[in-house]
Motif scaffolding. Structure first.
Motif, PDB file in Angstrom:
ATOM      1  N   THR A  57       0.169  -8.534 -52.715  1.00 12.42           N
ATOM      2  CA  THR A  57      -0.138  -7.277 -52.040  1.00 12.42           C
ATOM      3  C   THR A  57       1.119  -6.640 -51.466  1.00 12.42           C
ATOM      4  O   THR A  57       1.285  -5.418 -51.505  1.00 12.42           O
ATOM      5  CB  THR A  57      -1.165  -7.507 -50.916  1.00 12.42           C
ATOM      6  OG1 THR A  57      -2.325  -8.138 -51.460  1.00 12.42           O
ATOM      7  CG2 THR A  57      -1.572  -6.197 -50.279  1.00 12.42           C
ATOM      8  N   ALA A  58       2.017  -7.478 -50.946  1.00 16.26           N
ATOM      9  CA  ALA A  58       3.283  -6.962 -50.427  1.00 16.26           C
ATOM     10  C   ALA A  58       4.073  -6.272 -51.531  1.00 16.26           C
ATOM     11  O   ALA A  58       4.744  -5.257 -51.292  1.00 16.26           O
ATOM     12  CB  ALA A  58       4.099  -8.096 -49.808  1.00 16.26           C
ATOM     13  N   GLY A  59       3.983  -6.819 -52.751  1.00 14.16           N
ATOM     14  CA  GLY A  59       4.656  -6.179 -53.875  1.00 14.16           C
ATOM     15  C   GLY A  59       4.095  -4.799 -54.169  1.00 14.16           C
ATOM     16  O   GLY A  59       4.832  -3.893 -54.568  1.00 14.16           O
ATOM     17  N   LEU A  60       2.802  -4.612 -53.951  1.00 10.94           N
ATOM     18  CA  LEU A  60       2.208  -3.288 -54.130  1.00 10.94           C
ATOM     19  C   LEU A  60       2.746  -2.296 -53.109  1.00 10.94           C
ATOM     20  O   LEU A  60       2.960  -1.117 -53.417  1.00 10.94           O
ATOM     21  CB  LEU A  60       0.687  -3.380 -54.021  1.00 10.94           C
ATOM     22  CG  LEU A  60      -0.035  -4.158 -55.129  1.00 10.94           C
ATOM     23  CD1 LEU A  60      -1.525  -4.260 -54.819  1.00 10.94           C
ATOM     24  CD2 LEU A  60       0.186  -3.497 -56.489  1.00 10.94           C
ATOM     25  N   VAL A  61       2.987  -2.772 -51.892  1.00 13.01           N
ATOM     26  CA  VAL A  61       3.520  -1.893 -50.848  1.00 13.01           C
ATOM     27  C   VAL A  61       4.938  -1.456 -51.188  1.00 13.01           C
ATOM     28  O   VAL A  61       5.271  -0.263 -51.141  1.00 13.01           O
ATOM     29  CB  VAL A  61       3.479  -2.606 -49.482  1.00 13.01           C
ATOM     30  CG1 VAL A  61       4.180  -1.758 -48.419  1.00 13.01           C
ATOM     31  CG2 VAL A  61       2.032  -2.885 -49.065  1.00 13.01           C
ATOM     32  N   SER A  62       5.789  -2.415 -51.536  1.00 13.06           N
ATOM     33  CA  SER A  62       7.163  -2.053 -51.889  1.00 13.06           C
ATOM     34  C   SER A  62       7.184  -1.225 -53.167  1.00 13.06           C
ATOM     35  O   SER A  62       8.014  -0.311 -53.316  1.00 13.06           O
ATOM     36  CB  SER A  62       8.015  -3.313 -52.043  1.00 13.06           C
ATOM     37  OG  SER A  62       7.505  -4.146 -53.067  1.00 13.06           O
ATOM     38  N   GLY A  63       6.253  -1.513 -54.090  1.00 14.71           N
ATOM     39  CA  GLY A  63       6.167  -0.716 -55.313  1.00 14.71           C
ATOM     40  C   GLY A  63       5.770   0.720 -55.031  1.00 14.71           C
ATOM     41  O   GLY A  63       6.217   1.641 -55.730  1.00 14.71           O
ATOM     42  N   ALA A  64       4.958   0.939 -54.010  1.00 17.82           N
ATOM     43  CA  ALA A  64       4.565   2.301 -53.638  1.00 17.82           C
ATOM     44  C   ALA A  64       5.776   3.102 -53.163  1.00 17.82           C
ATOM     45  O   ALA A  64       5.900   4.296 -53.469  1.00 17.82           O
ATOM     46  CB  ALA A  64       3.491   2.259 -52.551  1.00 17.82           C
TER      47      ALA A  64
END
Length: 410
Positions: A57-64
């Motif tokens: 999920t953290a990767g989704l945040v940084s990806g955003a």
């Protein structure tokens, strides 16, 4: 004077760079202006992981955040092509820096979706430091001097990519994840302000002038120009290949039971690249075709094939490290010649915009490279994604060969 010919002795490459008004200052601040990019991703990833308890999920945040940066890159580049660059840098740096710092204050109770949404909005305002620096280098210098400047920029950029995450890790250790995010916001603002001042001092704040007045930007999409499309595609293919290699190094090291080895091997690759770029900046004066430079990059990638031929448990990291060190030496000269080709293809009034399109394309390609490399690795082993990286590097060489342009190497 030369005793043999009576001709003036050639100035050293560094003296030539220093003699160009404002060039070294512009290069230096462009690197400071990019340092926050890799550092922010690390700091935000830690904050998001602490908030959500999940690295996925953290990767989704940084990806955003990265998605927002990529979407507006061409628009920010077009703004730099049409109005003073310093003003664009100042306002975007102010908004983006404050926005990144504000991400540290987003409470965990709002959920990861709100944090990802806020990161996306912040990313939209990312300062166009990369577009400005490359467009203004092309505006300040021509010929071999411009390629040498691009080589130096590509060389030190390798060090920035390694330094950014390291600096973020130190900030996290000393101030925690949220404190590190605030520091990254401050760093983004300082880098943008410094680059704006350097652009003004160099006298290239305004768009390129033609006949004593600012050149008009041609109407229509830049991507309707086949030469520009091929140039952008070549850079995108090359960067995608590098992203695949990064993925292979991390996954291969993990398969060996030594996750930290991936960072060491990536550092060896960056060190080889920095050494090759420094050598090219200082001593390389001969002419070479651009496609040959890219063919050498493909050859460097091919060196990994025998190094990774054995199963991970049986292979030695020393052979991989040697292949990376040798292959890395040809990357900065190739990137310098390629960026010079991009600048020429776009023309003086669309350079910042074309580098914005490159930022968007390479962001998307890097995001797509990891799942593609992972699927190939799961099915056929580490040699498969290396073959993918080799194929896209060959594609980059083919694209520039079709363009029919042969810029000299630095």
């Amino acid at each position: 004077m030369s005793a043999a010919t009576g001709a003036p002795a050639a100035a050293s490459p560094l003296r030539e760079l220093a003699a160009a008004p404002g060039l070294l200052s512009l290069l230096g601040w462009s690197l400071v202006g990019r340092l926050h990019l890799s550092a922010t991703l690390v700091a935000l990833l830690v904050v998001a992981a602490d908030t959500t308890g999940s690295y996925a999920t953290a990767g989704l945040v940084s990806g955003a955040l990265v998605l927002g940066q990529g979407l507006t890159a061409p628009l920010r580049g077009r703004a730099v092509d049409r109005r003073p660059a310093a003003g664009v840098l100042v306002w975007t740096s102010l908004v983006y820096g404050a926005g990144v710092a504000a991400l540290a204050a987003v409470p965990a109770s709002v959920g990861w979706q709100a944090l990802a949404g806020a990161a996306f909005l912040v990313g939209l305002a990312c300062p166009p430091s990369t577009q400005v620096s490359r467009a203004k280098v092309a505006q300040l210098a021509e010929g071999p001097l411009r390629q040498r400047a691009f080589t130096l920029q590509a060389t030190v950029n390798e060090l920035v990519l390694v330094t950014g995450p390291g600096a973020a890790s130190l900030a996290i250790a000393g101030m925690g994840g949220r404190g590190a995010v605030v520091i990254c916001g401050v760093l983004a603002a300082v880098g943008g302000f410094g680059l704006a001042a350097a652009v003004r001092r160099a006298g290239v704040d305004a768009p390129p002038a033609t006949g004593g007045k600012a050149a008009e930007t041609p109407a229509g999409s830049l991507l309707r120009n086949p030469a520009v499309v091929r140039a952008v595609a070549a850079v995108t293919a090359l960067i995608a290949g590098f992203a695949v290699i990064d993925f292979v190094l991390v996954s291969w090291s993990h398969q060996r039971g030594s996750p930290a080895l991936g960072g060491v091997l990536t550092g060896v690759w960056a060190a080889g690249s920095a050494a090759g770029g420094l050598a090219a900046t200082l001593w390389s004066n001969g002419a070479a075709h651009l496609w040959r430079r890219l063919a050498l990059v493909a050859l460097g990638v091919a060196l990994l094939l025998p190094a990774l031929a054995l199963p991970p448990a049986e292979a030695t990291p020393w052979t991989v490290a040697v292949a990376l060190a040798l292959g890395g030496t040809v990357i900065p000269p190739a990137l310098a010649a390629l960026y010079d080709h991009v600048a020429d293809s776009a023309g003086p009034t669309r350079r910042a915009e074309v580098f914005g399109w490159i930022a968007t394309a390479t962001t998307a390609a890097s995001a797509a490279a990891n799942p593609l490399a992972g699927a190939a690795l799961d099915r056929w082993g580490p040699l498969a994604p290396v073959c993918v990286a080799l194929a896209v590097c060959c594609l980059a060489a083919t694209l520039v060969a079709r363009a029919g342009k042969d810029p000299a190497s630095p």
